[in-house]
Write a protein that holds these residues in place. Structure first.
Motif, PDB file in Angstrom:
ATOM      1  N   ARG A 182      -4.560   5.049   0.641  1.00 32.27           N
ATOM      2  CA  ARG A 182      -3.620   3.928   0.703  1.00 32.27           C
ATOM      3  C   ARG A 182      -2.627   4.091   1.843  1.00 32.27           C
ATOM      4  O   ARG A 182      -2.219   3.097   2.457  1.00 32.27           O
ATOM      5  N   ASP A 239      -4.452   3.016   4.928  1.00 29.80           N
ATOM      6  CA  ASP A 239      -4.535   1.552   4.949  1.00 29.80           C
ATOM      7  C   ASP A 239      -3.180   0.937   5.309  1.00 29.80           C
ATOM      8  O   ASP A 239      -3.096  -0.039   6.066  1.00 29.80           O
ATOM      9  N   SER A 240      -2.106   1.500   4.772  1.00 27.30           N
ATOM     10  CA  SER A 240      -0.761   1.005   5.080  1.00 27.30           C
ATOM     11  C   SER A 240      -0.461   1.140   6.558  1.00 27.30           C
ATOM     12  O   SER A 240       0.120   0.242   7.173  1.00 27.30           O
ATOM     13  N   SER A 277       0.877   4.075  -2.823  1.00 23.12           N
ATOM     14  CA  SER A 277       0.642   5.504  -2.537  1.00 23.12           C
ATOM     15  C   SER A 277       1.675   6.367  -3.245  1.00 23.12           C
ATOM     16  O   SER A 277       1.353   7.469  -3.727  1.00 23.12           O
ATOM     17  N   ALA A 290     -10.052  -3.195   1.571  1.00 25.66           N
ATOM     18  CA  ALA A 290      -9.080  -3.018   2.641  1.00 25.66           C
ATOM     19  C   ALA A 290      -9.791  -2.730   3.951  1.00 25.66           C
ATOM     20  O   ALA A 290     -10.930  -2.278   3.976  1.00 25.66           O
ATOM     21  N   GLN A 293       0.828  -1.206   0.000  1.00 25.81           N
ATOM     22  CA  GLN A 293       0.000   0.000   0.000  1.00 25.81           C
ATOM     23  C   GLN A 293       0.863   1.257   0.000  1.00 25.81           C
ATOM     24  O   GLN A 293       0.523   2.261  -0.637  1.00 25.81           O
ATOM     25  N   GLN A 296      -5.614  -5.604  -1.646  1.00 31.60           N
ATOM     26  CA  GLN A 296      -4.214  -5.385  -1.943  1.00 31.60           C
ATOM     27  C   GLN A 296      -3.330  -6.279  -1.130  1.00 31.60           C
ATOM     28  O   GLN A 296      -2.158  -6.437  -1.422  1.00 31.60           O
TER      29      GLN A 296
END
Length: 812
Positions: free
Chosen positions: A236, A239-240, A221, A746, A217, A731
Motif C-alpha cells: 500500500r 501504491d501510495s 498502510s 491498484a 493508501q 482503493q
C-alpha cells in the motif's frame, strides 16, 4: 420582472394591474436584493431563498414563459435557475471563507458545501426540465453534474480533515479519503464531457483525485502496521507513492497549499516505505502481495446533497409573518384557472353544438327535404286556394322583405370575402417570413458548412410553426370550398328569392291561378289529414326553435368561474405550493356538463317523434295523391308555390351558412395573428442567433490556434476517461453502480532504486547538513504543516540552527 408581469396581467387577465401595485414593487425590491447579494455573508441566504420562493409561488399564477418579444427572456424558470445558481455560489463562498483549521469551521463548511450541492441537484432535477427553453450553456447536465460532485468532494474532504484533526482510527480515515478520491474522480470525468469546465479545473480535480488516493493508501498502510500485516503495508505504501507522483504531475494546475500537502505526503510515504521495506526484508519476511490481490478499501460516504428546506418546500419561506414573506399576487386568479375556464367553455360549446343543436337542425333539414320531395305544402295550398296567395306565402315574403333579401345576402358575402382576404394576407405574411428565414439559414449553412453551422434547420427549430402552416392552409381551403357551395345555393334560388322580396303583385304574377273545382269527400278527407300532419310539422319546427333558443340562453348563463375559483381556493389551501394545473378540474368539468344530459335525452325524443310524424305525412300524402288521381288543374300553381316555399327555406339556410362563415373567419383571425407573430418572433430570434454565430465563428477563426490546443487537451482527457479499461486502484475509484463489477486493482507501484551507502546519486540532488524540510531525521519527529501527519494541524515551525533551502539565504 415587474414590467413583464404587469404587461401580461393587462393583456391576459380581466384584473387591472394597478390592483397589484404593491406586489409589483415588492417583486422588484426582492429581485434587486437577490441580484446584489454578492458578498460571502449569511445575510444573503434569506434574500435569495425568499425571492426563489416567490418565483415558485407566482409560477402557479402565470405561465412559465412571459415572453412577449423575441429579444426578451421573461421566463420565470430561467429567472429561478439563475437565482438558485447564485444561491449555490453563495453557499460555496461561505464555506471557503470559514476557518477550516477548527472543528466548528470544518462542520460549518461541510454543511454549506452539502447545501450548495443540494441546490445544484435541485436545479438539475426540478428546474431545468421545466424550463421550456434552451438552458444556459453553463447549466447543461454534464456541467451541473461536475459541479455537484466537486462540491460533494469538498464536503467529504471536510469530514476527512475533521477525522485527521481528531486523531480517529487510520482505517476510518482511509475510508473517508477513498470516498473523497471517488468524488473528485467523478467530478473530473463529468468535467471532460462538459464544454464549460475548463481544462485547468479538470487537471486540478485529477490532482486531488490522485492526492486522496495516495492519502487513502497511506492511512490503510498505517492500519496494516497496527494489525502486523507488514507485507500489505509495503504494497500500500508503494501504491501510495505512485499515486502521489501522479498527483505531482499536475503541479502546474494546483495551488501552493495543495502542492505543499502533496510534497509533505510524499516525504512521509517515502520515509515510511524505506522503513517498512527494510523491516520486512530483515525482520518480518512477509510476502508483499501484488496489486491484484490488494483488498478494495471500503468507502465511508458522509457527504450528501442536501436541498435546503426553503428550496424544497418554498412555502416555509412565505409564512406571512412580515410584508416581505407574504405570498405575492395572492388575489390574482392563477393562469391555470383561465385555461381551465377556456377548456370548459370549449367543451360546453362543442357538446351543445355538435350533440344537441346540430342534431336538431339535422332532423329538421331531413324533414324539410322530405316535404320538398313530396311537393308539400305547395300541392295542398294550390288545391285549397286556387286564386290569390296563401297566407303562409305572404308571411314568408314579408320576412324576406324586412331582412332586405338578396341585398343582405350579397352584403354578407362581401364582408366575408374581406375577412377571408385579411386572414389569408396575414397567413401569407407568416409563411413568407418562414420562407425568408429558411433561405437565409440555408445560405449561411452553405457558406460555413454543416460542421460549423450547427444550429438546427428551420423546419426542425420551428416544428410547431410549420405544422400550423399546413393546419391553417387546410382551414382556408376547406372554408373556400364551403363558400363556393353557398354561392351555388344562392344561384339556384336567386330568381325565386327575388320574387319573394318583390311586391304582392309580383307574387301574384308569378303564381298562376287555377280553376276552382268541387272537392269529393275522399279528396276533402285526405286533404284534412294532410293539413293536420303539416300543421304538426309547423308546431314541431317552432318547438325546436324555441328549445334551441332556450339552450343557447342556458349556455350563455352557464358560468363556471365561481366554481373553479372555489376549487382553486381549496387546492391552494390544502396544497399551498402545488402548482395549479387545468387537469385538476377534470372532475368538476364532468359534473358540470351533466346538466346537459337532459338536453341530449330531448334529442332522442325529438328523433322518435319525427319518425312517427314522417310516417303520418307519407301515408296522408299517398292518400291525398290517390284521391286526386287524374286531376291536373292545379299542377302549375302547385309547382310555383312549392318553388317559392323552397326558396324561402333556402334563403334561411344561406343566412345561417353566412353567419357561420363570418364567425369562422373572425375566430380564425386571432389564430392567424398569433401564427404570424410567432413567425415574426422566430425570424427575429434566428437572425439575432445567426449574427451571434457569425461573430463567434469569426472569433473562433482568430483564436484558432488556442482553441485547437484546448480542444486537443480536452479530447485527450475525455479519451482518458472514456477508454480507461482499468481505472486507478480500487482503493482510489468509487465502485460503479453495476453490482457485479469486481474491485479494480491498484496501479503497479514503481520502486525507486536504492543508492549504495556513500555513493552520491545525481537524481537526488545535493543535500546540506540537517534534515530535509518536512522529512524527519529520526522516527517520531513532527511534520510541521503536513495535513497527513496525525498531529495536524501544527504551526509551521522550523528546527533552530538548521538552514532551510526553501527559505533562501538571508543576511544580517
Amino acid at each position: 420582472m415587474s414590467a413583464a408581469i404587469k404587461q401580461y396581467i393587462s393583456t391576459k387577465y380581466d384584473q387591472h394591474p394597478d390592483m397589484f401595485k404593491k406586489d409589483l414593487e415588492a417583486i422588484d425590491h426582492m429581485r434587486t436584493n437577490a441580484v446584489n447579494s454578492l458578498e460571502a455573508h449569511v445575510s444573503g441566504i434569506p434574500k435569495l431563498t425568499l425571492y426563489a420562493a416567490q418565483l415558485v409561488w407566482i409560477g402557479g399564477k402565470f405561465p412559465i414563459d412571459l415572453t412577449t418579444h423575441a429579444e426578451s427572456q421573461n421566463n420565470l424558470r430561467f429567472e429561478l435557475t439563475n437565482i438558485l445558481f447564485n444561491l449555490a455560489a453563495l453557499y460555496t463562498q461561505l464555506a471557503v471563507s470559514l476557518n477550516r483549521s477548527t472543528g466548528d469551521g470544518l462542520k460549518s463548511a461541510c454543511n454549506y458545501f452539502c447545501q450548495a450541492a443540494g441546490v445544484i441537484s435541485h436545479i438539475k432535477n426540478n428546474v431545468i426540465p421545466d424550463l421550456r427553453t434552451t438552458p444556459p450553456e453553463d447549466m447543461d447536465t454534464m456541467t451541473l453534474e461536475s459541479i455537484q460532485q466537486l462540491l460533494l468532494a469538498q464536503a467529504q474532504e471536510c469530514f476527512w480533515s475533521k477525522a485527521v484533526k481528531d486523531g480517529l482510527k487510520d482505517s476510518l480515515i482511509a475510508r473517508l479519503a477513498a470516498k473523497v478520491c471517488d468524488l473528485y474522480d467523478q467530478a473530473a470525468e463529468y468535467g471532460t464531457k462538459s464544454d464549460i469546465i475548463s481544462t485547468e479545473w479538470i487537471h486540478h480535480m485529477t490532482a486531488k483525485h490522485n492526492h486522496f488516493a495516495a492519502a487513502a493508501q497511506y492511512r490503510a498502510s498505517l492500519d496494516c502496521l497496527d494489525k502486523q500485516k507488514y507485507g500489505e503495508e509495503v504494497a500500500r505504501l508503494r501504491d501510495s507513492l505512485v499515486c502521489v507522483n501522479e498527483a505531482l504531475k499536475e503541479s502546474r494546475w494546483i495551488n501552493k497549499t495543495v502542492l505543499g500537502d502533496l510534497n509533505g505526503l510524499k516525504a512521509r510515504v517515502t520515509e515510511d516505505l524505506k522503513r517498512a521495506e527494510k523491516d520486512n526484508d530483515v525482520i518480518y519476511l512477509n510476502i508483499v502481495p501484488p496489486k491484484a490481490e490488494l483488498k478494495t478499501l471500503d468507502r465511508a460516504g458522509m457527504a450528501t446533497a442536501r436541498v435546503p428546506q426553503e428550496i424544497s418546500d418554498p412555502y416555509t419561506a412565505l409564512d406571512g409573518k412580515s410584508s416581505l414573506t407574504q405570498p405575492l399576487f395572492a388575489r390574482l386568479v392563477p393562469y391555470a384557472v383561465h385555461v381551465a375556464v377556456s377548456i370548459y367553455d370549449e367543451r360546453k360549446e362543442r357538446l351543445v353544438n355538435n350533440q344537441i343543436i346540430d342534431e336538431l337542425e339535422g332532423l329538421t333539414t331531413k324533414l324539410r327535404d322530405l316535404l320538398q320531395s313530396l311537393n308539400l305544402p305547395g300541392s295542398l295550398q294550390a288545391l285549397e286556394k286556387p286564386l290569390g296567395l296563401p297566407p303562409s306565402l305572404h308571411t314568408h315574403a314579408e320576412e324576406i322583405r324586412q331582412q332586405d333579401g338578396l341585398h343582405k345576402l350579397r352584403r354578407s358575402m362581401h364582408e366575408i370575402t374581406k375577412l377571408k382576404a385579411n386572414d389569408a394576407a396575414m397567413y401569407q405574411e407568416g409563411v413568407d417570413l418562414l420562407k425568408t428565414e429558411a433561405a437565409e439559414d440555408e445560405r449561411a449553412r452553405s457558406k460555413h458548412g454543416t460542421d460549423r453551422w450547427t444550429r438546427p434547420p428551420s423546419r426542425q427549430a420551428a416544428e410547431k410553426l410549420y405544422v400550423q402552416v399546413d393546419e391553417i392552409d387546410g382551414y382556408l381551403k376547406s372554408a373556400a370550398s364551403s363558400d363556393e357551395l353557398v354561392k351555388n345555393k344562392l344561384k339556384e334560388c336567386e330568381s325565386a328569392i327575388h320574387v319573394l322580396e318583390g311586391t304582392d303583385r309580383d307574387l301574384e304574377a308569378y303564381v298562376p291561378s287555377s280553376r276552382r273545382t268541387a272537392l269529393t269527400p275522399n279528396v276533402e278527407r285526405a286533404a284534412d289529414n294532410l293539413r293536420s300532419a303539416l300543421s304538426d310539422v309547423s308546431k314541431l319546427e317552432h318547438r325546436r326553435k324555441r328549445k334551441v333558443q332556450e339552450l343557447r340562453e342556458k349556455v350563455k348563463y352557464d358560468d363556471i368561474n365561481s366554481a373553479i375559483l372555489a376549487e382553486t381556493a381549496r387546492l391552494e389551501r390544502d396544497y399551498p405550493m402545488q402548482k395549479i394545473e387545468p387537469a385538476q378540474f377534470e372532475n368538476l368539468f364532468e359534473d358540470r356538463l351533466e346538466q346537459y344530459d337532459v338536453d341530449k335525452e330531448m334529442v332522442s325524443q325529438e328523433r322518435e317523434s319525427q319518425s312517427q310524424l314522417v310516417t303520418r305525412i307519407q301515408e296522408a300524402n299517398a292518400a291525398f295523391t290517390k284521391a286526386r288521381t287524374g286531376d291536373s288543374s292545379t299542377k302549375e300553381r302547385a309547382q310555383a308555390l312549392q318553388r317559392l316555399e323552397n326558396a324561402y327555406f333556402k334563403y334561411k339556410e344561406i343566412v345561417s351558412n353566412l353567419n357561420t362563415g363570418r364567425k369562422f373567419y373572425n375566430d380564425l383571425a386571432p389564430i392567424v395573428t398569433r401564427f404570424t407573430d410567432g413567425c415574426r418572433d422566430f425570424a427575429y430570434q434566428r437572425r439575432v442567433e445567426a449574427g451571434q454565430m457569425e461573430t463567434d465563428l469569426s472569433t473562433a477563426l482568430s483564436n484558432l490556434s488556442l482553441n485547437i490546443q484546448d480542444q486537443k487537451e480536452r479530447h485527450t482527457l475525455r479519451s482518458h476517461y472514456a477508454q480507461q479499461q482499468q481505472p486507478p486502484p480500487p482503493q482510489q475509484q468509487q465502485q460503479k453502480p453495476p453490482p457485479s463489477a469486481e474491485p479494480l486493482a491498484a496501479p503497479t507501484p514503481t520502486r525507486a532504486p536504492q543508492p549504495e551507502p556513500g555513493i552520491w546519486n545525481p537524481t537526488h540532488g545535493i543535500k546540506f547538513g540537517g534534515a530535509t524540510p518536512g522529512v524527519p531525521s529520526q522516527q517520531g519527529q513532527q511534520y510541521p504543516g503536513n495535513v497527513h501527519h496525525p498531529a495536524y494541524p501544527n504551526a509551521n515551525v522550523r528546527a533552530p540552527g538548521q538552514w532551510d533551502v526553501s527559505h533562501g539565504v538571508r543576511f544580517g
